[in-house]
Design a protein around this motif. Structure first.
Motif, PDB file in Angstrom:
ATOM      1  N   ALA A  96       0.838  -1.199   0.000  1.00  0.00           N
ATOM      2  CA  ALA A  96       0.000   0.000   0.000  1.00  0.00           C
ATOM      3  C   ALA A  96       0.874   1.252   0.000  1.00  0.00           C
ATOM      4  O   ALA A  96       0.605   2.216  -0.724  1.00  0.00           O
ATOM      5  N   TYR A  97       1.938   1.224   0.792  1.00  0.00           N
ATOM      6  CA  TYR A  97       2.878   2.350   0.839  1.00  0.00           C
ATOM      7  C   TYR A  97       3.543   2.558  -0.521  1.00  0.00           C
ATOM      8  O   TYR A  97       3.588   3.669  -1.033  1.00  0.00           O
ATOM      9  N   THR A  98       4.056   1.479  -1.121  1.00  0.00           N
ATOM     10  CA  THR A  98       4.749   1.623  -2.409  1.00  0.00           C
ATOM     11  C   THR A  98       3.776   1.992  -3.528  1.00  0.00           C
ATOM     12  O   THR A  98       4.179   2.558  -4.537  1.00  0.00           O
ATOM     13  N   HIS A  99       2.504   1.690  -3.335  1.00  0.00           N
ATOM     14  CA  HIS A  99       1.476   2.071  -4.305  1.00  0.00           C
ATOM     15  C   HIS A  99       1.125   3.560  -4.194  1.00  0.00           C
ATOM     16  O   HIS A  99       0.471   4.106  -5.068  1.00  0.00           O
ATOM     17  N   GLY A 100       1.557   4.190  -3.121  1.00  0.00           N
ATOM     18  CA  GLY A 100       1.311   5.623  -2.944  1.00  0.00           C
ATOM     19  C   GLY A 100       0.248   5.970  -1.932  1.00  0.00           C
ATOM     20  O   GLY A 100      -0.110   7.145  -1.790  1.00  0.00           O
ATOM     21  N   CYS A 101      -0.253   5.001  -1.207  1.00  0.00           N
ATOM     22  CA  CYS A 101      -1.261   5.279  -0.179  1.00  0.00           C
ATOM     23  C   CYS A 101      -0.593   6.003   0.985  1.00  0.00           C
ATOM     24  O   CYS A 101       0.440   5.563   1.471  1.00  0.00           O
ATOM     25  N   ARG A 134      10.824  -5.204  10.843  1.00  0.00           N
ATOM     26  CA  ARG A 134      11.463  -5.162   9.526  1.00  0.00           C
ATOM     27  C   ARG A 134      10.927  -6.309   8.680  1.00  0.00           C
ATOM     28  O   ARG A 134      10.734  -7.413   9.174  1.00  0.00           O
ATOM     29  N   ILE A 135      10.734  -6.007   7.404  1.00  0.00           N
ATOM     30  CA  ILE A 135      10.338  -7.036   6.447  1.00  0.00           C
ATOM     31  C   ILE A 135      10.955  -6.660   5.106  1.00  0.00           C
ATOM     32  O   ILE A 135      10.809  -5.526   4.640  1.00  0.00           O
ATOM     33  N   ASP A 136      11.676  -7.589   4.542  1.00  0.00           N
ATOM     34  CA  ASP A 136      12.440  -7.351   3.317  1.00  0.00           C
ATOM     35  C   ASP A 136      13.304  -6.104   3.515  1.00  0.00           C
ATOM     36  O   ASP A 136      14.017  -6.023   4.493  1.00  0.00           O
ATOM     37  N   ASN A 137      13.213  -5.143   2.627  1.00  0.00           N
ATOM     38  CA  ASN A 137      14.018  -3.922   2.742  1.00  0.00           C
ATOM     39  C   ASN A 137      13.209  -2.760   3.312  1.00  0.00           C
ATOM     40  O   ASN A 137      13.468  -1.604   2.959  1.00  0.00           O
ATOM     41  N   TYR A 138      12.257  -3.061   4.160  1.00  0.00           N
ATOM     42  CA  TYR A 138      11.383  -2.028   4.726  1.00  0.00           C
ATOM     43  C   TYR A 138      11.338  -2.140   6.245  1.00  0.00           C
ATOM     44  O   TYR A 138      11.493  -3.217   6.801  1.00  0.00           O
ATOM     45  N   VAL A 139      11.087  -1.003   6.864  1.00  0.00           N
ATOM     46  CA  VAL A 139      10.802  -0.952   8.289  1.00  0.00           C
ATOM     47  C   VAL A 139       9.399  -0.378   8.422  1.00  0.00           C
ATOM     48  O   VAL A 139       9.101   0.678   7.853  1.00  0.00           O
ATOM     49  N   ILE A 140       8.543  -1.087   9.148  1.00  0.00           N
ATOM     50  CA  ILE A 140       7.193  -0.602   9.421  1.00  0.00           C
ATOM     51  C   ILE A 140       7.168  -0.145  10.862  1.00  0.00           C
ATOM     52  O   ILE A 140       7.401  -0.938  11.781  1.00  0.00           O
ATOM     53  N   ALA A 147       4.028   4.130   9.862  1.00  0.00           N
ATOM     54  CA  ALA A 147       4.927   4.687   8.845  1.00  0.00           C
ATOM     55  C   ALA A 147       5.727   3.551   8.245  1.00  0.00           C
ATOM     56  O   ALA A 147       6.059   2.578   8.922  1.00  0.00           O
ATOM     57  N   VAL A 148       6.023   3.670   6.971  1.00  0.00           N
ATOM     58  CA  VAL A 148       6.835   2.676   6.268  1.00  0.00           C
ATOM     59  C   VAL A 148       8.041   3.378   5.680  1.00  0.00           C
ATOM     60  O   VAL A 148       7.911   4.403   5.012  1.00  0.00           O
ATOM     61  N   LEU A 149       9.228   2.831   5.963  1.00  0.00           N
ATOM     62  CA  LEU A 149      10.449   3.399   5.423  1.00  0.00           C
ATOM     63  C   LEU A 149      11.174   2.339   4.617  1.00  0.00           C
ATOM     64  O   LEU A 149      11.292   1.199   5.021  1.00  0.00           O
ATOM     65  N   SER A 150      11.662   2.756   3.450  1.00  0.00           N
ATOM     66  CA  SER A 150      12.455   1.864   2.606  1.00  0.00           C
ATOM     67  C   SER A 150      13.910   1.923   3.068  1.00  0.00           C
ATOM     68  O   SER A 150      14.439   3.006   3.323  1.00  0.00           O
TER      69      SER A 150
END
Length: 152
Positions: A96-101, A134-140, A147-150
């Motif tokens: 959802a974050y990477t989709h722009g939400c 953390r999941i893959d290359n993201y921190v939630i 917040a989601v950070l790449s």
């Protein structure tokens, strides 16, 4: 997973899903039969109910209607958590974050869930993972707010 995909999943496991007149709950499961309350208006709402009922099918044993019993409350929590992961999951939040939400309304629309269901899922993830995960290359981050950070 949208409502149609959840219905297909239920069918592939021999579960029968029908819309019925229910008065106390939005959904019920008994054996291999799942009832969804007739009159639920949106597919998103129906899918949230069905996801939880599938959670009960895969994680619960016996009659757990008496929520004063701590063992029943634990089973209820497991079923809800299963449903949250089925409908949303940590990767759903990232997608959802990477989709722009950028707010709960947009995320709920993207994930095809209700805002209330999304809020409950986030609270559940916060209680399980704490401040962040953390999941893959993201921190939630769950605290102080979602917040989601790449990491790339």
């Amino acid at each position: 997973m949208n409502y149609e995909a959840l219905l297909a999943k239920a069918d592939s496991h021999g579960l029968i899903v029908k819309e019925k007149d229910l008065f106390a709950n939005d959904g019920r499961i008994k054996g291999n039969r799942i009832a969804i309350r007739k009159g639920i208006e949106t597919q998103a709402e129906k899918s949230c109910v069905l996801a939880e009922e599938l959670g009960h099918y895969y994680t619960s044993v016996g009659n757990i209607l008496d929520q004063t019993d701590i063992a029943n409350r634990k089973q209820e929590y497991r079923a809800r958590f299963y449903g949250y992961n089925l409908k949303i999951g940590l990767m759903g939040i990232v997608q959802a974050y990477t989709h722009g939400c950028r707010n709960l309304y947009e995320m709920a629309e993207y994930l095809e869930v209700t805002e209330e269901y999304l809020k409950e899922a986030i609270e559940c993830y916060k209680s399980k993972y704490g401040e962040y995960t953390r999941i893959d290359n993201y921190v939630i981050y769950f605290i102080p707010c979602l917040a989601v950070l790449s990491m790339t």
